[in-house]
Scaffold this motif. Structure first.
Motif, PDB file in Angstrom:
ATOM      1  N   LYS A  13       1.012  -1.182  -0.071  1.00  0.00           N
ATOM      2  CA  LYS A  13       0.146   0.156   0.135  1.00  0.00           C
ATOM      3  C   LYS A  13       0.913   1.244  -0.039  1.00  0.00           C
ATOM      4  N   LYS A  14       0.474   2.251  -0.759  1.00  0.00           N
ATOM      5  CA  LYS A  14       1.246   3.407  -0.799  1.00  0.00           C
ATOM      6  C   LYS A  14       0.835   4.404   0.226  1.00  0.00           C
ATOM      7  N   GLU A  15      -0.446   4.792   0.564  1.00  0.00           N
ATOM      8  CA  GLU A  15      -0.579   5.597   1.583  1.00  0.00           C
ATOM      9  C   GLU A  15      -1.217   5.106   2.959  1.00  0.00           C
TER      10      GLU A  15
END
Length: 112
Positions: A13-15
């Motif tokens: 996941k990025k955020e």
């Protein structure tokens, strides 16, 4: 980079919010019941973090009707919608397992 690392990088996941052990968080997770899905919120104190990369996990503990409940979540799981940090706390331990032996207000951080 080999194939396995490349696939793992795609699934991260990025955020993600920055949170640490001792923080109070609200974890919004998707629950599947039959053919329906709903969002369930679990609010508590992060007592442990472990692993790194795709294998990272954290444990959240809360008190419900005087009984301690712990849930272990995978940080990059597709079933987690979002994580909200409600309150940050400074602790001196990497794992807060000593909270398991405390009841009521003593189990809440910031109180000795």
């Amino acid at each position: 980079m080999n194939v396995i690392e490349q696939i793992e990088q795609e699934q991260l996941k990025k955020e993600l919010p920055r949170f640490a052990v001792g923080d109070s968080v609200r974890v919004h997770s998707r629950i599947r019941e039959g053919d329906k899905e709903r969002i369930q919120v679990f609010q508590g104190i992060v007592i442990a973090r472990r692993g790194h990369g795709i294998n990272a996990a954290f444990t959240v503990r809360r008190l419900s009707y005087g009984e301690g409940i712990e849930r272990i979540y995978r940080l990059h799981s597709p079933w987690i919608e979002k994580i909200e940090v409600e309150r940050s706390s400074k602790v001196r331990r990497a794992k807060l397992y000593y909270l398991r032996g405390r009841k009521g207000k003593d189990a809440v951080l910031g109180r000795r």
